[in-house]
Design a protein around this motif. Structure first.
Motif, PDB file in Angstrom:
ATOM      1  N   ASN A   1      49.980  68.867  67.629  1.00 44.92           N
ATOM      2  CA  ASN A   1      50.177  70.313  67.696  1.00 44.92           C
ATOM      3  C   ASN A   1      51.610  70.676  67.314  1.00 44.92           C
ATOM      4  OD1 ASN A   1      50.802  72.991  69.295  1.00 44.92           O
ATOM      5  ND2 ASN A   1      48.596  72.881  68.992  1.00 44.92           N
ATOM      6  N   VAL A   2      51.763  71.739  66.564  1.00 44.34           N
ATOM      7  CA  VAL A   2      53.078  72.138  66.052  1.00 44.34           C
ATOM      8  C   VAL A   2      53.554  73.443  66.695  1.00 44.34           C
ATOM      9  CG1 VAL A   2      54.365  72.853  63.990  1.00 44.34           C
ATOM     10  CG2 VAL A   2      52.750  70.948  63.850  1.00 44.34           C
ATOM     11  N   HIS A   3      52.789  74.509  66.499  1.00 43.22           N
ATOM     12  CA  HIS A   3      53.224  75.853  66.918  1.00 43.22           C
ATOM     13  C   HIS A   3      52.640  76.284  68.252  1.00 43.22           C
ATOM     14  CE1 HIS A   3      54.843  76.451  62.884  1.00 43.22           C
ATOM     15  NE2 HIS A   3      53.706  75.971  62.418  1.00 43.22           N
ATOM     16  N   GLY A   4      51.921  75.399  68.924  1.00 38.51           N
ATOM     17  CA  GLY A   4      51.197  75.792  70.119  1.00 38.51           C
ATOM     18  C   GLY A   4      49.756  76.132  69.768  1.00 38.51           C
ATOM     19  N   HIS A   5      49.030  76.621  70.760  1.00 47.45           N
ATOM     20  CA  HIS A   5      47.605  76.903  70.596  1.00 47.45           C
ATOM     21  C   HIS A   5      47.362  78.407  70.409  1.00 47.45           C
ATOM     22  CE1 HIS A   5      46.533  72.805  71.752  1.00 47.45           C
ATOM     23  NE2 HIS A   5      47.535  72.892  72.623  1.00 47.45           N
ATOM     24  N   ASN A   6      46.292  78.693  69.699  1.00 50.14           N
ATOM     25  CA  ASN A   6      45.863  80.079  69.513  1.00 50.14           C
ATOM     26  C   ASN A   6      46.967  80.915  68.859  1.00 50.14           C
ATOM     27  OD1 ASN A   6      43.986  82.107  69.603  1.00 50.14           O
ATOM     28  ND2 ASN A   6      44.233  82.543  71.780  1.00 50.14           N
ATOM     29  N   VAL A   7      47.445  80.422  67.720  1.00 46.95           N
ATOM     30  CA  VAL A   7      48.549  81.062  66.993  1.00 46.95           C
ATOM     31  C   VAL A   7      47.970  82.115  66.049  1.00 46.95           C
ATOM     32  CG1 VAL A   7      50.508  80.666  65.445  1.00 46.95           C
ATOM     33  CG2 VAL A   7      49.834  78.904  67.108  1.00 46.95           C
ATOM     34  N   PRO A   8      48.352  83.387  66.189  1.00 43.56           N
ATOM     35  CA  PRO A   8      47.728  84.443  65.383  1.00 43.56           C
ATOM     36  C   PRO A   8      47.773  84.188  63.881  1.00 43.56           C
ATOM     37  CG  PRO A   8      49.036  85.422  67.141  1.00 43.56           C
ATOM     38  CD  PRO A   8      49.300  83.935  67.173  1.00 43.56           C
ATOM     39  N   GLU A   9      48.915  83.717  63.368  1.00 40.66           N
ATOM     40  CA  GLU A   9      49.037  83.510  61.926  1.00 40.66           C
ATOM     41  C   GLU A   9      48.091  82.411  61.425  1.00 40.66           C
ATOM     42  OE1 GLU A   9      53.124  84.890  63.425  1.00 40.66           O
ATOM     43  OE2 GLU A   9      51.465  83.612  64.120  1.00 40.66           O
ATOM     44  N   LEU A  10      47.901  81.378  62.230  1.00 43.00           N
ATOM     45  CA  LEU A  10      47.004  80.296  61.829  1.00 43.00           C
ATOM     46  C   LEU A  10      45.541  80.718  61.979  1.00 43.00           C
ATOM     47  CD1 LEU A  10      48.834  77.147  63.265  1.00 43.00           C
ATOM     48  CD2 LEU A  10      49.204  78.370  61.125  1.00 43.00           C
ATOM     49  N   ASN A  11      45.260  81.447  63.037  1.00 43.33           N
ATOM     50  CA  ASN A  11      43.899  81.987  63.204  1.00 43.33           C
ATOM     51  C   ASN A  11      43.527  82.864  62.008  1.00 43.33           C
ATOM     52  OD1 ASN A  11      44.089  80.786  65.713  1.00 43.33           O
ATOM     53  ND2 ASN A  11      44.113  82.694  66.871  1.00 43.33           N
TER      54      ASN A  11
END
Length: 465
Positions: A70-80
């Motif tokens: 995991n890089v940015h944490g979970h449930n990241v808006p930009e990745l979603n």
């Protein structure tokens, strides 16, 4: 309608029902199920930032980045959003004989950020397959060039490169690999420098280079490549290679015409304080395997990067049959490549690799007091990869016996306190998401320190009784 059905299914069972279904139907990786089924399982329902939340609503720090990725944490808006937007276009199309937009653009970005000299990208779906491809490419490279005697490999003591047959063959952790030995090819093994156990940095590096040079002088004409976990050897217990060692390994290999495969599956994408660990020593491998952090921990995408020289050995007329006959059904999956592109973009926008360097200094300071604990033998760290080796006797470095399960018990205690991680034998692993704040890292270290202190004291008291 399908989406509503799926959501409904997720909410129709309580913890006890899910735990029973888990026991009845699931076989977990790297897990002795008899032990596992005797305990109350953690069943994760969702994630927020650097925390995982179970079906009962309890939150845990993700202290090992969901197996180091995991890089940015979970449930990241930009990745979603990247996945959602790509899903509206197409979920998957093959790379066998055609291309897709995200895979092309991601390949361009990977070459842009890779060590200079790597120029082509071959996709797969996880770290083991990226390594498997690396081995096959290295072998066929020499076959295509007419040097058919170069078919052997060099690996390093206690190496771990994945669990497919080729990747297992170049693994050297007896616990994981011994049972499969009749299925495997046998590589040459040289020591990975382990300063804590092998007489310090200078002595351990000297032993590695001496044995490697001797092997190359005798067998280079028979060896296709050496595979290395650059700078940090993960599954062996977070062993950190002294500065300059990788560069000297690369120079020896080049002098003897043996390829270097860098397994950057765990160390790539900022984890060690450089985009790729090879950069610490200024090394450009012939072949590099990447995965884990590539998609920010979202979807299974891996890649094998090669130099133009490697690629050129396969670039020939059809009739020559020099094609690389290898592929995966989901190679270059558009959803995975789209989220990987978003991940790399976020890393640059947030200067995440620079942040890792700053946070690593803070982590080193936070871990310093633990060195005074009577059963902490060694603390090893590179960037945001850390391992805390626990020992029965600090003076003699005597390890705890496997049956004492000291690492398992420490991690169980940490779980009770709200942090999830997995041990590597007697080594407690700490690999937080790269986006963790220093306050979050400090709280995670506090939990680890308390858990180590409590469990080692309990173990000593039990031994006295």
């Amino acid at each position: 309608m399908l989406t509503k059905d799926v959501i409904w299914l997720l909410h129709m069972y309580d913890y006890a029902e899910l735990a029973e279904k888990n026991r009845r139907f699931l076989w977990h990786p790297f897990t002795q199920m008899k032990d596992y089924n005797a305990q109350e399982p953690v069943i994760i329902a969702r994630g927020e930032g650097v925390k995982l939340i179970d079906v009962n609503g309890k939150a845990y720090y993700d202290g090992f980045s969901s197996v180091w990725l995991n890089v940015h944490g979970h449930n990241v808006p930009e990745l979603n959003q990247a996945i959602t937007e790509q899903l509206e276009q197409i979920a998957h199309s093959t790379l066998l004989g055609m291309a897709n937009v995200p895979s092309i653009l991601l390949a361009e970005q990977l070459i842009r950020i890779a060590p200079p000299g790597l120029s082509k990208v071959f996709y797969s779906d996880n770290g083991a397959t990226a390594v498997e491809i690396s081995l096959k490419m290295a072998f066929q490279y020499w076959q295509n060039r007419g040097r058919t005697g170069k078919h052997g490999f060099i690996t390093m003591n206690n190496a771990y490169h994945g669990d497919t047959i080729g990747a297992t063959s170049v693994g050297a952790i007896p616990l994981y690999h011994q049972v499969y030995k009749p299925l495997l090819f046998s590589p040459h093994i040289v020591p990975y420098p382990y300063p804590y156990r092998d007489g310090g940095e200078e002595a351990s590096v000297e032993a590695t280079l001496r044995q490697l040079e001797s092997l190359l002088q005798q067998k280079a004409d028979e060896i296709a490549a050496m595979i290395v976990e650059p700078v940090v050897q993960g599954a062996s217990g977070m062993i950190v290679m002294p500065d300059g060692c990788l560069k000297q390994i690369a120079e020896l290999l080049r002098a003897h015409d043996v390829l270097l495969i860098a397994d950057e599956v765990a160390t790539g994408f900022g984890r060690t304080g450089k985009m790729f660990a090879c950069e610490h020593d200024g090394v450009v491998p012939d072949i590099m395997a990447v995965a884990k952090g590539l998609t920010g921990g979202y979807l299974p995408v891996a890649a094998t990067l090669v130099t133009e020289e490697i690629y050129a050995a396969f670039y020939a007329d059809y009739e020559e049959q020099k094609t690389f006959f290898h592929g995966h059904s989901f190679t270059g999956n558009p959803l995975g490549c789209a989220v990987a592109l978003a991940n790399l973009r976020l890393m640059e926008e947030r200067r995440l690799v620079d942040q890792v360097v700053e946070k690593a200094a803070g982590l080193e300071e936070l871990l310093q007091p633990l060195k005074g604990e009577p059963h902490v033998g060694d603390i090893r760290q590179k960037g945001l990869m850390a391992g805390i080796e626990l020992v029965r006797d600090k003076q003699t470095k005597e390890p705890y016996h496997w049956n004492e399960r000291i690492g398992v018990r420490v991690c169980q205690r940490a779980r009770e306190k709200g942090l999830l991680t997995r041990p590597l034998g007697n080594v407690i692993v700490f690999i937080p998401p790269l986006a963790s704040t220093m306050a979050e890292i400090a709280d995670m270290v506090r939990i680890l320190a308390e858990s180590i202190r409590e469990v080692t004291i309990e173990q000593k008291e039990q031994a006295v009784r």
